[in-house]
Design an enzyme around this catalytic site. Structure first.
Site, short mmCIF file in Angstrom:
data_model
loop_
_atom_site.label_atom_id
_atom_site.label_comp_id
_atom_site.label_asym_id
_atom_site.label_seq_id
_atom_site.Cartn_x
_atom_site.Cartn_y
_atom_site.Cartn_z
N CYS A 45 8.73 -19.35 -4.61
CA CYS A 45 8.96 -18.50 -3.44
C CYS A 45 8.80 -19.34 -2.18
CB CYS A 45 7.97 -17.34 -3.45
SG CYS A 45 7.85 -16.45 -1.88
N GLU A 46 9.80 -19.34 -1.33
CA GLU A 46 9.72 -20.17 -0.12
C GLU A 46 8.77 -19.60 0.93
OE1 GLU A 46 13.46 -18.69 2.64
OE2 GLU A 46 13.81 -20.29 1.18
N HIS A 47 8.33 -18.37 0.75
CA HIS A 47 7.42 -17.77 1.73
C HIS A 47 5.95 -18.13 1.47
CE1 HIS A 47 10.78 -14.56 1.94
NE2 HIS A 47 11.00 -15.51 2.81
N HIS A 48 5.58 -18.27 0.19
CA HIS A 48 4.18 -18.54 -0.15
C HIS A 48 3.98 -19.78 -1.02
CE1 HIS A 48 4.48 -14.10 0.51
NE2 HIS A 48 3.41 -14.33 1.25
N HIS A 98 7.19 -11.94 -9.51
CA HIS A 98 6.80 -12.79 -8.39
C HIS A 98 5.28 -12.87 -8.29
CE1 HIS A 98 10.80 -13.12 -6.22
NE2 HIS A 98 11.05 -12.27 -7.21
N GLN A 127 14.81 -14.72 -4.26
CA GLN A 127 15.60 -14.31 -5.43
C GLN A 127 17.00 -13.85 -5.04
OE1 GLN A 127 13.48 -11.85 -8.26
NE2 GLN A 127 15.37 -10.93 -9.01
N CYS A 156 3.62 -13.87 -5.89
CA CYS A 156 3.14 -13.45 -4.57
C CYS A 156 2.88 -11.95 -4.54
CB CYS A 156 4.14 -13.84 -3.49
SG CYS A 156 5.79 -13.17 -3.70
#
Length: 245
Positions: free
Chosen positions: A136-139, A205, A177, A207
């Site tokens: 995940c590019e956010h976390h 996920h 995703q 996250c």
């Protein structure tokens, strides 16, 4: 000699707007974005031809900096990077992160250059339950799941293992995703020009499992339908039925 009107206009400074007492140059409107066919986007178009953004040489050159960054992270977490159990951790983590994101070193054309075959087959081809691991590019935590791919050939077919390789190239990058689903579908469309393509991803996920709402059994399902898969409800339903069977 009196200057012409054009010369006067060219010498005028750009108009400004005020912000908290400071003069700021007036922003120009963004250029108009080109239009694309339904089901595609500017970001994804020709994505299968894009240049690789990292090489093996880059990995070797950047590994010390990446390891040093992990050392800083350990210290910032209150740990001692010099204790026995953590001495090699920054290097291990750095090499692991390079592996997790090795998709930046590959392009679709590297995989497909000799695996597209002329074949007079016009029935649906499906490869389902392809294992997928991504970050995940956010976390920067994993999301894992299954990818289901179907397409209707248009005088050409693709080696079946190459569908899994396409998934691997795009999933081994920092991702969301939704974008991953579309990138896989558009890459197959651009490479084969089939009658239609359908891609469905089901993933868990971390996250959402390890942090935040901490919902252990939640799954995220995304789909991209292009061509006849998007336009014809019966074709789409056949694909969805077959991947569920």
């Amino acid at each position: 000699m009196e200057k012409g009107k054009l010369g006067v206009l060219l010498e005028q400074p750009p108009r400004t707007v005020s912000c908290n007492g400071y003069a700021l140059p007036e922003e120009k409107p963004p250029p108009e974005k080109p239009r694309y066919a339904q089901g595609t986007s500017a970001q994804c178009l020709d994505s299968w031809k894009e240049e690789r953004t990292r090489s093996e040489e880059d990995n070797e050159m950047n590994l010390p900096n990446l390891a040093a960054a992990y050392t800083t992270i350990l210290r910032s977490l209150g740990e001692d990077p010099e204790r026995q159990g953590l001495l090699r951790t920054p290097w291990r983590a750095a090499t692991a992160m390079q592996f997790f994101t090795k998709g930046y070193q590959e392009t679709i054309s590297d995989v497909l250059n000799d695996a597209i075959f002329d074949e007079d087959h016009d029935e649906m081809v499906i490869v389902k339950d392809i294992d997928m691991f991504s970050l995940c590019e956010h976390h920067l935590v994993p999301f894992v799941g299954k990818v289901h791919i179907g397409y209707l050939p248009n005088k050409q077919v693709l080696g079946l293992s190459k569908l899994a390789r396409i998934v691997e190239i795009y999933s081994r990058r920092l991702q969301v995703q939704e974008r991953l689903t579309k990138q896989i579908a558009v890459a197959i469309t651009e490479a084969l020009q089939p009658t239609g393509v359908g891609v469905v991803i089901e993933a868990t996920h971390m996250c959402m499992v390890m942090r935040g709402v901490q919902k252990m059994n939640s799954k995220t399902v995304t789909s991209t339908m292009l061509g006849v898969f998007r336009e014809d409800a019966k074709t789409r339903e056949e694909f969805l039925t077959l991947i569920r069977s």
